[in-house]
Scaffold this active site. Structure first.
Site, PDB file in Angstrom:
ATOM      1  N   TYR A   1      -7.582 -12.334  -8.636  1.00 47.01           N
ATOM      2  CA  TYR A   1      -6.979 -13.558  -8.089  1.00 47.01           C
ATOM      3  C   TYR A   1      -7.829 -14.803  -8.336  1.00 47.01           C
ATOM      4  O   TYR A   1      -7.368 -15.911  -8.119  1.00 47.01           O
ATOM      5  CB  TYR A   1      -6.675 -13.396  -6.602  1.00 47.01           C
ATOM      6  CG  TYR A   1      -5.394 -12.612  -6.382  1.00 47.01           C
ATOM      7  CD1 TYR A   1      -4.163 -13.150  -6.767  1.00 47.01           C
ATOM      8  CD2 TYR A   1      -5.414 -11.332  -5.855  1.00 47.01           C
ATOM      9  CE1 TYR A   1      -2.988 -12.433  -6.615  1.00 47.01           C
ATOM     10  CE2 TYR A   1      -4.242 -10.595  -5.698  1.00 47.01           C
ATOM     11  CZ  TYR A   1      -3.029 -11.160  -6.080  1.00 47.01           C
ATOM     12  OH  TYR A   1      -1.869 -10.435  -5.938  1.00 47.01           O
TER      13      TYR A   1
ATOM     14  N   GLU B   1      -3.590  15.950   0.906  1.00 43.29           N
ATOM     15  CA  GLU B   1      -3.066  15.125  -0.193  1.00 43.29           C
ATOM     16  C   GLU B   1      -2.324  13.899   0.313  1.00 43.29           C
ATOM     17  O   GLU B   1      -2.572  12.783  -0.099  1.00 43.29           O
ATOM     18  CB  GLU B   1      -2.123  15.966  -1.077  1.00 43.29           C
ATOM     19  CG  GLU B   1      -1.491  15.152  -2.184  1.00 43.29           C
ATOM     20  CD  GLU B   1      -0.435  15.917  -2.982  1.00 43.29           C
ATOM     21  OE1 GLU B   1       0.254  15.266  -3.779  1.00 43.29           O
ATOM     22  OE2 GLU B   1      -0.292  17.139  -2.814  1.00 43.29           O
TER      23      GLU B   1
ATOM     24  N   ASP C   1       0.385  19.723  -2.031  1.00 43.21           N
ATOM     25  CA  ASP C   1       1.711  20.257  -2.368  1.00 43.21           C
ATOM     26  C   ASP C   1       1.537  21.336  -3.436  1.00 43.21           C
ATOM     27  O   ASP C   1       0.619  21.255  -4.251  1.00 43.21           O
ATOM     28  CB  ASP C   1       2.615  19.146  -2.933  1.00 43.21           C
ATOM     29  CG  ASP C   1       3.071  18.160  -1.862  1.00 43.21           C
ATOM     30  OD1 ASP C   1       3.006  18.512  -0.673  1.00 43.21           O
ATOM     31  OD2 ASP C   1       3.503  17.045  -2.216  1.00 43.21           O
TER      32      ASP C   1
END
Length: 353
Positions: free
Chosen positions: A95, A181, A234
């Protein structure tokens, strides 16, 4: 800091020498984008080879000249920050001149290239990355500015500190650490008071692919407490990939593997073999996409899978079934199955790989 200033001065000196000899200046850095420069070491994970191929960022080539200029620009910003002992985030740098940099990913990439070129970890360059990870459970520490943080007594999680290097007075009675996760599963375990119910533990989530600070914190906690670390992911190629980043590191950050990886991390779940063992209904599983198949095939070829026969077996089960499962599938058995049955059983009877 004098080491950082000296390293930057050496780079600029080389640029000036080239100009004095009427040659086009060049920046040389290790090639960190491919597997060719990576070696796998059991004790460290993926690390850069000592004599690896390099690439040049030339100032006289239309394709690389803009990058050459941006690297010098960011080097000058780092130099000023180290001199004045101030810090900035990668976002701050972007920025400071969005038109010049064009995108955040350009800045991120250049910062990693500079870190690799100077052989200096990013934190020492006074650049902090924005943190997205959370930590909760039996842990307290003092931040660099003296703020005391206690993760034990809060019902909500604490954001991973943005300067992990600077935290001190770490205290914990945790028996193990659990890397989760996804944020949703992490929050669910917090609601179920998992950190205190079974035995005191520390829970961390990088909320998907972990950022640098989350990985640094996992490593720091391992160095400090040497307690077992388990992962809860997962049962899909993406989850396995994320676990491998914590355990063995990533190709793009292999030049910093020594500060970031914890090769002793264990895979607790969700294992592909668990789905069969627990008779999870087929209709709650998700079919593989072409992308999943490609990702899994690439993971199976990686050097560290060869030394993990049990992992190899699990990946073969996943490849054969062509089905994936999110941790949430356990709610099909009962709403609190994860914290009441699955994790306690796994931890008590050694159900990890």
């Amino acid at each position: 800091s004098s080491e950082v200033l000296e390293a930057i001065e050496n780079v600029i000196e080389d640029v000036l020498k080239s100009l004095a000899q009427k040659k086009a200046p060049v920046l040389t850095l290790a090639n960190r984008s491919g597997w060719r420069n990576i070696e796998f070491k059991d004790s460290v994970g993926l690390q850069m080879r000592p004599h690896c191929t390099t690439k040049q960022i030339r100032s006289d080539c239309p394709r690389s000249a803009p990058k050459f200029a941006l690297m010098l620009k960011i080097l000058s910003m780092i130099y000023k920050m180290v001199q004045t002992n101030t810090y900035a985030t990668k976002r701050d740098i972007y920025y400071s001149d969005t038109l010049l940099f064009g995108s955040q990913s350009v800045v991120d990439n250049i910062i990693n290239d500079i870190s690799c070129m100077l052989k200096i970890p990013r934190r020492s360059l006074h650049i902090l990355s924005t943190t997205k990870g959370f930590v909760a459970g039996n842990l307290s520490y003092t931040e660099e500015d003296g703020t005391k943080v206690n993760c034990t007594c809060s019902a909500s999680a604490v954001t991973v500190p943005s300067n992990v290097q600077g935290i001190k007075n770490l205290i914990s009675h945790a028996k193990f650490m659990l890397i989760v996760e996804k944020d949703a599963t992490f929050q669910r375990l917090l609601d179920d008071d998992f950190c205190n119910k079974l035995s005191p533990c520390i829970m961390i989530t990088g909320r998907g692919v972990p950022d640098l600070n989350t990985r640094l914190l996992v490593r720091k906690l391992w160095d400090t407490f040497q307690i077992p670390i388990f992962t809860l992911m997962d049962a899909d190629p993406h989850g396995v990939e994320i676990m491998c980043i914590y355990k063995y590191g990533s190709v793009s950050m292999s030049f910093e593997a020594h500060h970031l990886t914890v090769p002793s991390i264990k895979w607790l779940g969700l294992l592909p073999s668990d789905l069969e063992r627990l008779n999870i209904r087929k209709d709650v599983l998700i079919p593989f996409t072409k992308q999943d198949q490609n990702k899994l095939a690439s993971i199976q070829k990686r050097p560290y899978i060869a030394c993990q026969p049990m992992w190899k077996k699990e990946l073969e089960i996943m490849a054969a079934s062509k089905l994936k499962a999110e941790i949430q599938v356990l709610t099909s058995l009962s709403s609190d199955y994860l914290s009441r049955v699955y994790l306690p059983n796994k931890l008590q009877f050694g159900g990890w790989l």
